[in-house]
Scaffold this motif. Structure first.
Motif, PDB file in Angstrom:
ATOM      1  N   SER A 112       0.837  -1.201   0.000  1.00 59.84           N
ATOM      2  CA  SER A 112       0.000   0.000   0.000  1.00 59.84           C
ATOM      3  C   SER A 112       0.869   1.248   0.000  1.00 59.84           C
ATOM      4  CB  SER A 112      -0.890   0.003   1.248  1.00 59.84           C
ATOM      5  OG  SER A 112      -1.626   1.205   1.330  1.00 59.84           O
ATOM      6  N   GLU A 113       0.339   2.305  -0.565  1.00 57.40           N
ATOM      7  CA  GLU A 113       1.000   3.613  -0.498  1.00 57.40           C
ATOM      8  C   GLU A 113       0.664   4.298   0.827  1.00 57.40           C
ATOM      9  OE1 GLU A 113       3.050   5.071  -2.841  1.00 57.40           O
ATOM     10  OE2 GLU A 113       2.984   3.143  -3.871  1.00 57.40           O
ATOM     11  N   ALA A 114      -0.365   3.816   1.512  1.00 56.61           N
ATOM     12  CA  ALA A 114      -0.794   4.426   2.773  1.00 56.61           C
ATOM     13  C   ALA A 114       0.184   4.072   3.889  1.00 56.61           C
ATOM     14  CB  ALA A 114      -2.198   3.935   3.137  1.00 56.61           C
ATOM     15  N   ALA A 115       0.290   4.960   4.848  1.00 59.79           N
ATOM     16  CA  ALA A 115       1.146   4.737   6.012  1.00 59.79           C
ATOM     17  C   ALA A 115       0.273   4.682   7.262  1.00 59.79           C
ATOM     18  CB  ALA A 115       2.176   5.853   6.139  1.00 59.79           C
ATOM     19  N   PHE A 116       0.714   3.935   8.255  1.00 57.47           N
ATOM     20  CA  PHE A 116      -0.014   3.792   9.512  1.00 57.47           C
ATOM     21  C   PHE A 116       0.565   4.789  10.519  1.00 57.47           C
ATOM     22  CE2 PHE A 116      -0.890   2.130  13.689  1.00 57.47           C
ATOM     23  CZ  PHE A 116      -2.169   1.613  13.581  1.00 57.47           C
ATOM     24  N   PRO A 117      -0.240   5.771  11.001  1.00 60.59           N
ATOM     25  CA  PRO A 117       0.283   6.748  11.962  1.00 60.59           C
ATOM     26  C   PRO A 117       0.486   6.117  13.343  1.00 60.59           C
ATOM     27  CG  PRO A 117      -2.061   7.094  11.645  1.00 60.59           C
ATOM     28  CD  PRO A 117      -1.650   5.990  10.697  1.00 60.59           C
ATOM     29  N   VAL A 118       1.586   6.464  14.000  1.00 59.89           N
ATOM     30  CA  VAL A 118       1.920   5.904  15.313  1.00 59.89           C
ATOM     31  C   VAL A 118       1.787   6.986  16.374  1.00 59.89           C
ATOM     32  CG1 VAL A 118       3.710   4.789  16.701  1.00 59.89           C
ATOM     33  CG2 VAL A 118       3.498   4.262  14.250  1.00 59.89           C
TER      34      VAL A 118
ATOM     35  N   GLY B 277      -6.033   0.080  15.688  1.00 59.65           N
ATOM     36  CA  GLY B 277      -6.771   0.990  14.820  1.00 59.65           C
ATOM     37  C   GLY B 277      -7.819   1.771  15.586  1.00 59.65           C
ATOM     38  N   SER B 278      -8.133   1.308  16.792  1.00 64.13           N
ATOM     39  CA  SER B 278      -9.029   2.029  17.702  1.00 64.13           C
ATOM     40  C   SER B 278      -8.624   1.635  19.111  1.00 64.13           C
ATOM     41  CB  SER B 278     -10.500   1.691  17.439  1.00 64.13           C
ATOM     42  OG  SER B 278     -10.750   0.322  17.701  1.00 64.13           O
ATOM     43  N   GLY B 279      -9.151   2.331  20.077  1.00 69.18           N
ATOM     44  CA  GLY B 279      -8.705   2.070  21.443  1.00 69.18           C
ATOM     45  C   GLY B 279      -9.795   2.268  22.458  1.00 69.18           C
ATOM     46  N   GLY B 280      -9.410   2.879  23.581  1.00 65.45           N
ATOM     47  CA  GLY B 280     -10.335   3.122  24.659  1.00 65.45           C
ATOM     48  C   GLY B 280      -9.691   2.817  25.994  1.00 65.45           C
ATOM     49  N   SER B 281     -10.488   2.886  27.023  1.00 62.05           N
ATOM     50  CA  SER B 281     -10.060   2.562  28.384  1.00 62.05           C
ATOM     51  C   SER B 281     -10.858   1.375  28.882  1.00 62.05           C
ATOM     52  CB  SER B 281     -10.290   3.756  29.313  1.00 62.05           C
ATOM     53  OG  SER B 281      -9.505   4.847  28.916  1.00 62.05           O
ATOM     54  N   ASP B 282     -10.263   0.613  29.787  1.00 56.73           N
ATOM     55  CA  ASP B 282     -10.934  -0.537  30.401  1.00 56.73           C
ATOM     56  C   ASP B 282     -11.559  -1.461  29.348  1.00 56.73           C
ATOM     57  OD1 ASP B 282     -10.283   0.235  33.061  1.00 56.73           O
ATOM     58  OD2 ASP B 282     -11.865   1.749  32.940  1.00 56.73           O
ATOM     59  N   ILE B 283     -10.771  -1.819  28.379  1.00 54.41           N
ATOM     60  CA  ILE B 283     -11.219  -2.709  27.306  1.00 54.41           C
ATOM     61  C   ILE B 283     -11.273  -4.136  27.844  1.00 54.41           C
ATOM     62  CG2 ILE B 283     -10.643  -3.643  25.023  1.00 54.41           C
ATOM     63  CD1 ILE B 283      -9.115  -0.950  24.538  1.00 54.41           C
ATOM     64  N   ALA B 284     -12.361  -4.818  27.625  1.00 52.66           N
ATOM     65  CA  ALA B 284     -12.497  -6.218  28.045  1.00 52.66           C
ATOM     66  C   ALA B 284     -11.644  -7.100  27.144  1.00 52.66           C
ATOM     67  CB  ALA B 284     -13.959  -6.649  27.971  1.00 52.66           C
ATOM     68  N   PRO B 285     -11.031  -8.151  27.686  1.00 52.05           N
ATOM     69  CA  PRO B 285     -10.199  -9.033  26.852  1.00 52.05           C
ATOM     70  C   PRO B 285     -10.928  -9.552  25.610  1.00 52.05           C
ATOM     71  CG  PRO B 285      -9.890  -9.584  29.165  1.00 52.05           C
ATOM     72  CD  PRO B 285     -11.016  -8.575  29.095  1.00 52.05           C
ATOM     73  N   GLN B 286     -12.210  -9.892  25.747  1.00 49.75           N
ATOM     74  CA  GLN B 286     -12.951 -10.429  24.600  1.00 49.75           C
ATOM     75  C   GLN B 286     -13.214  -9.374  23.519  1.00 49.75           C
ATOM     76  OE1 GLN B 286     -14.068 -10.331  27.776  1.00 49.75           O
ATOM     77  NE2 GLN B 286     -16.177  -9.612  27.857  1.00 49.75           N
ATOM     78  N   ASP B 287     -13.015  -8.089  23.847  1.00 50.42           N
ATOM     79  CA  ASP B 287     -13.204  -7.019  22.865  1.00 50.42           C
ATOM     80  C   ASP B 287     -11.879  -6.490  22.308  1.00 50.42           C
ATOM     81  OD1 ASP B 287     -15.945  -7.147  23.359  1.00 50.42           O
ATOM     82  OD2 ASP B 287     -15.832  -5.639  24.954  1.00 50.42           O
ATOM     83  N   ALA B 288     -10.770  -6.962  22.847  1.00 48.90           N
ATOM     84  CA  ALA B 288      -9.464  -6.376  22.545  1.00 48.90           C
ATOM     85  C   ALA B 288      -9.031  -6.559  21.090  1.00 48.90           C
ATOM     86  CB  ALA B 288      -8.405  -6.943  23.484  1.00 48.90           C
ATOM     87  N   LEU B 289      -9.179  -7.750  20.544  1.00 47.45           N
ATOM     88  CA  LEU B 289      -8.684  -7.985  19.185  1.00 47.45           C
ATOM     89  C   LEU B 289      -9.438  -7.165  18.139  1.00 47.45           C
ATOM     90  CD1 LEU B 289      -7.846 -11.800  19.139  1.00 47.45           C
ATOM     91  CD2 LEU B 289      -6.312  -9.840  19.478  1.00 47.45           C
ATOM     92  N   ALA B 290     -10.655  -6.752  18.437  1.00 50.67           N
ATOM     93  CA  ALA B 290     -11.403  -5.894  17.517  1.00 50.67           C
ATOM     94  C   ALA B 290     -10.732  -4.530  17.375  1.00 50.67           C
ATOM     95  CB  ALA B 290     -12.845  -5.723  17.996  1.00 50.67           C
ATOM     96  N   ARG B 291      -9.855  -4.182  18.303  1.00 49.07           N
ATOM     97  CA  ARG B 291      -9.133  -2.902  18.262  1.00 49.07           C
ATOM     98  C   ARG B 291      -7.863  -2.980  17.410  1.00 49.07           C
ATOM     99  NH1 ARG B 291     -13.019  -2.717  21.890  1.00 49.07           N
ATOM    100  NH2 ARG B 291     -13.303  -0.798  23.075  1.00 49.07           N
ATOM    101  N   VAL B 292      -7.409  -4.191  17.082  1.00 43.61           N
ATOM    102  CA  VAL B 292      -6.147  -4.360  16.354  1.00 43.61           C
ATOM    103  C   VAL B 292      -6.371  -4.169  14.865  1.00 43.61           C
ATOM    104  CG1 VAL B 292      -4.236  -5.917  15.841  1.00 43.61           C
ATOM    105  CG2 VAL B 292      -5.260  -5.930  18.130  1.00 43.61           C
ATOM    106  N   TRP B 293      -5.658  -3.216  14.284  1.00 39.28           N
ATOM    107  CA  TRP B 293      -5.732  -2.961  12.848  1.00 39.28           C
ATOM    108  C   TRP B 293      -4.865  -3.934  12.077  1.00 39.28           C
ATOM    109  CZ3 TRP B 293      -2.411  -1.938   8.899  1.00 39.28           C
ATOM    110  CH2 TRP B 293      -3.002  -1.522   7.697  1.00 39.28           C
TER     111      TRP B 293
END
Length: 189
Positions: A18-24, A85-101
């Motif tokens: 991809s030509e797109a870059a992932f911002p850190v 790719g997204s985040g938050g506070s107090d993320i439940a383990p079962q919801d964590a992988l949905a945050r990974v881009w």
């Protein structure tokens, strides 16, 4: 915004194909998260996770690693890089992988001699961990294409010689647990 001087360029990582870059935004690293390494360092294999940070501009996708100054003992460890790719506070383990881009491979380079001096003096480790080019990385692969790897070989060769080999399944704290734990203390993004 009217800055007194131009701000630094946004740190980013390449995305494979991809030509797109992932911002850190931030870089969190988990210490001693492989059972063999924890045992080698004299630690219990299921102690609570601990974290240190590298700076976003320590990431280096150039494919080169210039030996850092003021050290005669630089170590390397191959790591799984998880890019949120997204985040938050107090993320439940079962919801964590949905945050990974996506995922990549990184090296955690450490000036062990300087880290050891800092530890002995009860000081932070930044001088040993967060120096320029201390996190060589490869391009990211989107999780939408490769899924969420929980097992699989991870290895490092130096000049054709195997130096480190393991399996992602050997991680003491699994990625969902790491994200959940870290999100109790920091707002992830």
């Amino acid at each position: 915004m009217n800055y007194v001087f131009p701000p630094t360029v946004q740190a980013s990582l390449p995305v494979l194909g991809s030509e797109a870059a992932f911002p850190v935004r931030r870089v969190y690293c988990v210490g001693r998260n492989y059972a063999d390494h924890a045992a080698e360092m004299g630690a219990d294999t299921r102690e609570p996770p601990f974290f240190f940070q590298k700076n976003p501009n320590n990431l280096d996708a150039s494919g080169r690693f210039p030996y850092p100054p003021h050290s005669r003992d630089v170590h390397h460890e191959v790591e799984l890089l998880a890019a949120l790719g997204s985040g938050g506070s107090d993320i439940a383990p079962q919801d964590a992988l949905a945050r990974v881009w996506g995922y990549g491979v990184a090296l955690d380079m450490t000036r062990r001699d300087l880290q050891g001096q800092a530890k002995a003096a009860g000081r932070p480790w930044e001088i040993g961990k967060a120096f320029e080019h201390s996190a060589p990385v490869g391009p990211l692969l989107p999780a939408s294409q490769i899924g969420h790897p929980a097992q699989g070989r991870i290895a490092l060769t130096v000049n054709g010689h195997l130096r480190q080999e393991g399996d992602l399944a050997q991680m003491i704290w699994k990625l969902p647990e790491i994200i959940a734990y870290l999100s109790q203390y920091f707002t992830l993004a």
